[in-house]
Design an enzyme around this catalytic site. Structure first.
Site, PDB file in Angstrom:
ATOM      1  N   TRP A 104      15.459  13.908 -33.547  1.00 50.75           N
ATOM      2  CA  TRP A 104      15.312  14.547 -32.232  1.00 50.75           C
ATOM      3  C   TRP A 104      15.379  13.544 -31.107  1.00 50.75           C
ATOM      4  CZ3 TRP A 104      16.770  19.196 -32.420  1.00 50.75           C
ATOM      5  CH2 TRP A 104      16.523  19.965 -33.545  1.00 50.75           C
ATOM      6  N   ASP A 187       8.687  14.254 -25.870  1.00 54.19           N
ATOM      7  CA  ASP A 187       9.023  15.511 -26.543  1.00 54.19           C
ATOM      8  C   ASP A 187       7.902  15.788 -27.542  1.00 54.19           C
ATOM      9  OD1 ASP A 187       9.959  17.548 -28.138  1.00 54.19           O
ATOM     10  OD2 ASP A 187      11.858  16.576 -28.659  1.00 54.19           O
ATOM     11  N   LYS A 211       6.770  26.499 -32.243  1.00 54.15           N
ATOM     12  CA  LYS A 211       5.952  25.939 -33.319  1.00 54.15           C
ATOM     13  C   LYS A 211       4.471  26.212 -33.034  1.00 54.15           C
ATOM     14  CE  LYS A 211       9.704  22.790 -33.278  1.00 54.15           C
ATOM     15  NZ  LYS A 211      10.537  23.363 -34.274  1.00 54.15           N
TER      16      LYS A 211
HETATM   17  N1  PMP Z   1      12.603  18.373 -30.399  1.00 52.88           N
HETATM   18  C1  PMP Z   1      11.881  18.565 -31.506  1.00 52.88           C
HETATM   19  C2  PMP Z   1      10.815  17.574 -31.841  1.00 52.88           C
HETATM   20  C3  PMP Z   1      12.107  19.667 -32.316  1.00 52.88           C
HETATM   21  O1  PMP Z   1      11.391  19.866 -33.415  1.00 52.88           O
HETATM   22  C4  PMP Z   1      13.116  20.596 -31.956  1.00 52.88           C
HETATM   23  C5  PMP Z   1      13.415  21.844 -32.758  1.00 52.88           C
HETATM   24  N2  PMP Z   1      13.023  21.898 -34.031  1.00 52.88           N
HETATM   25  C6  PMP Z   1      13.857  20.343 -30.804  1.00 52.88           C
HETATM   26  C7  PMP Z   1      13.566  19.235 -30.045  1.00 52.88           C
HETATM   27  C8  PMP Z   1      14.936  21.290 -30.364  1.00 52.88           C
HETATM   28  O2  PMP Z   1      14.310  22.416 -29.915  1.00 52.88           O
HETATM   29  P1  PMP Z   1      15.057  23.738 -29.447  1.00 52.88           P
HETATM   30  O3  PMP Z   1      15.615  24.359 -30.681  1.00 52.88           O
HETATM   31  O4  PMP Z   1      13.948  24.528 -28.828  1.00 52.88           O
HETATM   32  O5  PMP Z   1      16.093  23.354 -28.476  1.00 52.88           O
END
Ligand code: PMP
Length: 376
Positions: A104, A187, A211
């Site tokens: 991520w 994040d 989550k």
């Molecule tokens: N950052 C993290 C730490 C994540 O776990 C996720 C999704 N699992 C995202 C970003 C991306 O999130 P989204 O699908 O809401 O764009």
């Protein structure tokens, strides 16, 4: 029938929250219609949104000089929206510093280069190590590896890497090496509200809701006021944090239903005793699960440095990957859902977010023990 759901996201919600949603679905507290069907500008929804924000502020101890924004577009949109707001409009700007500790944060870094240019950001530390393990990321950088530039526009990190199961557990020690004056952007999608976090140490926090907060479709941004108003005039209005803040996140129609459910999750958290109590339960859940993995004589394995093992996402592999399908099929029969690991790392992953009760983790551990014994 509801099974124990270990999905990484969208993830399980507290059953009592879903029951309340069900009760109020057709008629929200005498309004004559459900929350999905009412104006976002009416007094009913305004009260729902205001209470959600107030409860979140109380739970996280958000200081008064921070704005809380309820946005859309997911955390992925924030990968672009953060640099577009904090970097793109700043004259004589210095690049932002990024720490890459998993999929991520790597995506966030790449997106910044894409939207703001190749020199907009520097990766100052990466723990990707393809030689060590197939999936690359198993730790956080040590403080000696961490040289944050004193003039960086901001420092970006992902405090819990959902796929690799790497979490920043000692935020105070880690952030101590960040020069004063460099705003920290985090994040926190997959561990926000799981334990106390010192919001005042961050310039901006963002999180997709699906989550620990509520349904997908809502993205939470908590931003220090002095970071607002730096966006270039050409930035689309809907992406401008300052405009969203001025309009209480209601420049346009917000994700009303998701905000409502998130608000109920915040009320649930307060009822069970707030973040400190949640943290106590989460620590116990993680302790049980890692103990089962580490005590399995190598039948199960988690590759992450014990100092940064995630308390929310626990990836593990079976010694014999040929047993994976059988493990998953047996798990389903035992009432355990969504344990298959992310496709990029394989194996298994148990996400044990706030809504996963201790009993769910006990059921998982009992199944893992029995499975290992039967195949030993
Ligand atoms: N950052 C993290 C730490 C994540 O776990 C996720 C999704 N699992 C995202 C970003 C991306 O999130 P989204 O699908 O809401 O764009």
């Amino acid at each position: 029938m509801r099974l124990w759901n270990f999905s990484a996201g969208p993830a399980a919600l507290p059953a009592e929250v879903l029951e309340q949603v069900q009760d109020e679905m057709l008629d929200w507290q005498g309004a004559g219609c459900g929350v999905m069907e009412m104006s976002h500008r009416g007094k009913e929804f305004t009260s729902i949104a205001q209470r959600a924000e107030a409860d979140l502020r109380e739970l996280m101890g958000i200081p008064a000089n921070y704005k809380v924004l309820f946005l859309q577009g997911g955390a992925t949109q924030q990968f672009a929206q953060v640099p577009l707001n904090l970097l793109a409009g700043v004259k004589d700007k210095q690049p932002a510093d990024y720490i890459v500790t998993g999929s991520w944060s790597k995506k966030a870094f790449k997106e910044t280069l894409r939207v703001c240019g190749e020199t907009a950001a520097r990766c100052i530390a990466s723990t990707e190590d393809k030689a060590a393990v197939a999936d690359g990321f198993t730790r956080l950088p040590a403080s000696a590896e961490l040289q944050v530039n004193a003039d960086a526009a901001y420092l970006h990190l992902c405090t819990n890497e959902t796929i690799h199961g790497v979490e920043l557990l000692d935020e105070a020690a880690f952030l101590a090496s960040v020069p004063a004056g460099v705003p920290v952007v985090a994040d926190m999608s997959s561990h926000i509200l799981s334990r106390p976090m010192d919001v005042s140490r961050y310039g901006l926090i963002y999180a997709g809701a699906q989550k620990n907060i509520g349904p997908s479709g809502l993205t939470l941004v908590i931003v220090r006021e002095d970071l607002l108003g730096k966006a270039p005039a050409s930035l689309p209005t809907v992406l401008d944090y300052a405009v969203m803040a001025e309009n209480d996140s209601m420049l346009n129609t917000p994700p009303t239903f998701a905000i409502y459910v998130a608000g109920l999750v915040f009320q649930w958290l307060k009822r069970i005793g707030g973040i400190n109590e949640m943290a106590r339960i989460n620590a116990e859940k993680a302790r049980l699960l890692y103990a089962a993995i580490d005590g399995s004589d190598g039948f199960y394995r988690n590759p992450v440095d014990p100092a940064c093992r995630s308390q929310m996402n626990v990836p593990f592999t079976l010694r014999d990957a040929a047993l994976d399908a059988e493990f998953l099929a047996g798990a389903k029969e035992a009432g355990l859902l969504a344990l298959k690991g992310h496709k990029s790392v394989g194996g298994m992953r148990a996400s044990i977010y706030n809504a996963m009760p201790l009993d769910g983790v006990r059921a998982l551990v009992a199944y893992m023990d029995a499975f290992a014994k039967s195949r030993a």
